[in-house]
Design a protein around this motif. Structure first.
Motif, mmCIF file in Angstrom:
data_model
loop_
_atom_site.group_PDB
_atom_site.id
_atom_site.type_symbol
_atom_site.label_atom_id
_atom_site.label_comp_id
_atom_site.label_asym_id
_atom_site.label_seq_id
_atom_site.Cartn_x
_atom_site.Cartn_y
_atom_site.Cartn_z
ATOM 1 N N ALA A 33 0.834 -1.196 0.000
ATOM 2 C CA ALA A 33 0.000 0.000 0.000
ATOM 3 C C ALA A 33 0.868 1.246 0.000
ATOM 4 C CB ALA A 33 -0.910 0.004 1.219
ATOM 5 N N ALA A 34 0.387 2.294 -0.685
ATOM 6 C CA ALA A 34 1.129 3.559 -0.729
ATOM 7 C C ALA A 34 1.391 4.061 0.677
ATOM 8 C CB ALA A 34 0.336 4.594 -1.512
ATOM 9 N N GLY A 35 2.635 4.419 0.936
ATOM 10 C CA GLY A 35 3.010 4.946 2.241
ATOM 11 C C GLY A 35 3.617 3.910 3.154
ATOM 12 N N GLN A 50 4.663 7.910 -3.822
ATOM 13 C CA GLN A 50 3.869 9.133 -3.945
ATOM 14 C C GLN A 50 2.978 9.387 -2.734
ATOM 15 O OE1 GLN A 50 4.421 11.202 -6.531
ATOM 16 N NE2 GLN A 50 6.040 9.713 -6.991
ATOM 17 N N ALA A 51 3.183 8.674 -1.638
ATOM 18 C CA ALA A 51 2.339 8.887 -0.463
ATOM 19 C C ALA A 51 2.480 10.321 0.038
ATOM 20 C CB ALA A 51 2.745 7.911 0.640
ATOM 21 N N ASP A 52 1.361 10.897 0.496
ATOM 22 C CA ASP A 52 1.478 12.238 1.066
ATOM 23 C C ASP A 52 1.937 12.138 2.522
ATOM 24 O OD1 ASP A 52 -0.791 12.062 2.896
ATOM 25 O OD2 ASP A 52 -2.097 12.327 1.173
ATOM 26 N N HIS A 53 2.193 13.295 3.119
ATOM 27 C CA HIS A 53 2.754 13.297 4.472
ATOM 28 C C HIS A 53 1.829 12.637 5.492
ATOM 29 C CE1 HIS A 53 5.944 15.558 2.898
ATOM 30 N NE2 HIS A 53 5.566 16.794 3.197
ATOM 31 N N PHE A 54 0.533 12.804 5.308
ATOM 32 C CA PHE A 54 -0.417 12.208 6.253
ATOM 33 C C PHE A 54 -0.382 10.678 6.147
ATOM 34 C CE2 PHE A 54 -2.023 16.477 5.393
ATOM 35 C CZ PHE A 54 -2.259 16.957 6.672
ATOM 36 N N GLN A 55 -0.389 10.193 4.904
ATOM 37 C CA GLN A 55 -0.313 8.744 4.705
ATOM 38 C C GLN A 55 0.985 8.189 5.263
ATOM 39 O OE1 GLN A 55 -0.794 9.014 0.431
ATOM 40 N NE2 GLN A 55 -2.805 8.020 0.521
ATOM 41 N N GLY A 62 -6.064 16.186 7.422
ATOM 42 C CA GLY A 62 -6.850 17.308 7.928
ATOM 43 C C GLY A 62 -5.952 18.253 8.702
ATOM 44 N N PHE A 63 -6.446 19.468 8.942
ATOM 45 C CA PHE A 63 -5.626 20.432 9.677
ATOM 46 C C PHE A 63 -5.481 20.031 11.141
ATOM 47 C CE2 PHE A 63 -5.037 24.359 12.133
ATOM 48 C CZ PHE A 63 -3.847 24.787 11.566
ATOM 49 N N GLU A 64 -6.576 19.533 11.726
ATOM 50 C CA GLU A 64 -6.502 19.088 13.113
ATOM 51 C C GLU A 64 -5.811 17.735 13.161
ATOM 52 O OE1 GLU A 64 -7.267 20.245 16.168
ATOM 53 O OE2 GLU A 64 -7.629 22.200 15.241
ATOM 54 N N ILE A 65 -4.728 17.652 13.906
ATOM 55 C CA ILE A 65 -4.048 16.369 14.045
ATOM 56 C C ILE A 65 -3.820 16.062 15.513
ATOM 57 C CG2 ILE A 65 -2.879 16.554 11.802
ATOM 58 C CD1 ILE A 65 -0.311 17.200 13.310
ATOM 59 N N ASP A 66 -3.692 14.795 15.802
ATOM 60 C CA ASP A 66 -3.359 14.341 17.147
ATOM 61 C C ASP A 66 -1.838 14.429 17.285
ATOM 62 O OD1 ASP A 66 -2.698 12.878 19.417
ATOM 63 O OD2 ASP A 66 -4.328 11.438 19.127
ATOM 64 N N THR A 67 -1.369 15.454 18.004
ATOM 65 C CA THR A 67 0.088 15.661 18.068
ATOM 66 C C THR A 67 0.804 14.513 18.780
ATOM 67 O OG1 THR A 67 -0.229 17.038 20.048
ATOM 68 C CG2 THR A 67 -0.058 18.172 17.939
ATOM 69 N N ALA A 68 0.127 13.904 19.756
ATOM 70 C CA ALA A 68 0.740 12.753 20.431
ATOM 71 C C ALA A 68 0.888 11.589 19.450
ATOM 72 C CB ALA A 68 -0.110 12.347 21.634
ATOM 73 N N SER A 103 12.138 11.357 3.560
ATOM 74 C CA SER A 103 10.710 11.636 3.365
ATOM 75 C C SER A 103 9.978 11.679 4.698
ATOM 76 C CB SER A 103 10.082 10.560 2.462
ATOM 77 O OG SER A 103 10.659 10.590 1.178
ATOM 78 N N LEU A 104 10.359 10.803 5.597
ATOM 79 C CA LEU A 104 9.731 10.782 6.918
ATOM 80 C C LEU A 104 10.006 12.080 7.672
ATOM 81 C CD1 LEU A 104 8.224 9.145 9.106
ATOM 82 C CD2 LEU A 104 10.457 8.306 9.861
ATOM 83 N N ASN A 105 11.246 12.543 7.629
ATOM 84 C CA ASN A 105 11.590 13.797 8.310
ATOM 85 C C ASN A 105 10.841 14.978 7.694
ATOM 86 O OD1 ASN A 105 13.353 12.609 10.127
ATOM 87 N ND2 ASN A 105 15.130 12.854 8.804
ATOM 88 N N ASP A 106 10.748 15.000 6.366
ATOM 89 C CA ASP A 106 9.998 16.074 5.692
ATOM 90 C C ASP A 106 8.544 16.079 6.151
ATOM 91 O OD1 ASP A 106 12.223 16.860 4.309
ATOM 92 O OD2 ASP A 106 11.667 15.854 2.435
ATOM 93 N N ALA A 107 7.958 14.896 6.218
ATOM 94 C CA ALA A 107 6.553 14.790 6.630
ATOM 95 C C ALA A 107 6.372 15.280 8.061
ATOM 96 C CB ALA A 107 6.082 13.345 6.495
ATOM 97 N N TYR A 108 7.266 14.856 8.930
ATOM 98 C CA TYR A 108 7.151 15.238 10.350
ATOM 99 C C TYR A 108 7.328 16.736 10.537
ATOM 100 C CZ TYR A 108 8.450 15.637 15.265
ATOM 101 O OH TYR A 108 8.524 16.029 16.582
#
Length: 220
Positions: A33-35, A50-55, A62-68, A103-108
């Motif tokens: 699966a992508a991501g 091509q997974a986006d940062h959320f994936q 979404g804008f609201e995220i669970d920071t934990a 890619s992981l660091n960019d997403a975070y």
């Protein structure tokens, strides 16, 4: 209104389709699966794809995220993708693990910052919002607010003045982020774009207030 609803529906369908993207593992040709950083069949590390940062971080878009949850997911995957774990693997796996880590660091880094997250989410929704510089302050209300706050900063001469400005600006930033959450939840992209522009200048004002404080300290 109907056109906006139709646009939102098309985006939802597109996003749902993206979530179902499955690619072939480079090693065993099994489905991945992508991501997903590893093949579930042979466990080989995969290209970031091509997974986006959320994936990539296993979070709902979404804008609201669970920071934990963001922190937990990031540090768990960082351990899994650490270069030391691939020291004895093939050259290809070493390269892919480095790409995954980048890619992981960019997403975070993008998702943990509200402004960067808002700009990125707007981009995913097809809205052209610049991270740096302008989108210009075309809203007369926002423009007037910016001018008044800039004037107040220019006239600040004491630490107490700057403390009051900092407190006010941080409150405005918190309110702006809350309104951004509502705008994205309502899929009101025009409002989201205006709020992103406002958040940019509020953040810049906060930076300039800190610089002004340092300048005053330097004067003794």
């Amino acid at each position: 209104m109907q056109a906006r609803a139709d646009g939102a529906a098309r985006r939802d369908v597109k996003e749902a389709a993206q979530e179902r993207i499955v690619e072939a593992c480079w090693s065993c040709q099994g489905p991945v699966a992508a991501g997903d950083p590893f093949c579930p069949s042979c466990k080989a590390v995969q290209a970031p794809g091509q997974a986006d940062h959320f994936q990539r971080l296993g979070l709902p878009r979404g804008f609201e995220i669970d920071t934990a949850a963001l922190e937990t997911s990031y540090f768990r995957m960082q351990r899994l993708l650490h270069p030391d774990r691939f020291a004895t693997r093939t050259p290809k796996e070493k390269i892919l693990s480095q790409q995954q880590a980048t890619s992981l660091n960019d997403a975070y880094e993008t998702l943990k910052d509200p402004l960067d997250r808002a700009v990125y989410l707007a981009h995913l929704k097809g809205l052209d919002v610049l991270k740096e510089g302008c989108n210009t302050l075309s809203d007369p209300v926002i423009l007037m607010e910016a001018m008044e706050m800039r004037e107040a900063l220019a006239e600040a001469e004491t630490a107490e003045d700057l403390t009051a400005m900092t407190k006010h600006t941080q409150g405005e930033i918190a309110d702006c982020e809350s309104e951004l959450s509502g705008a994205f939840a309502a899929d009101d992209l025009d409002q989201a774009a205006a709020l992103i522009t406002r958040l940019k200048y509020l953040r810049k004002l906060a930076d300039d207030t800190r610089a002004r404080r340092a300048e005053l300290r330097g004067r003794g």
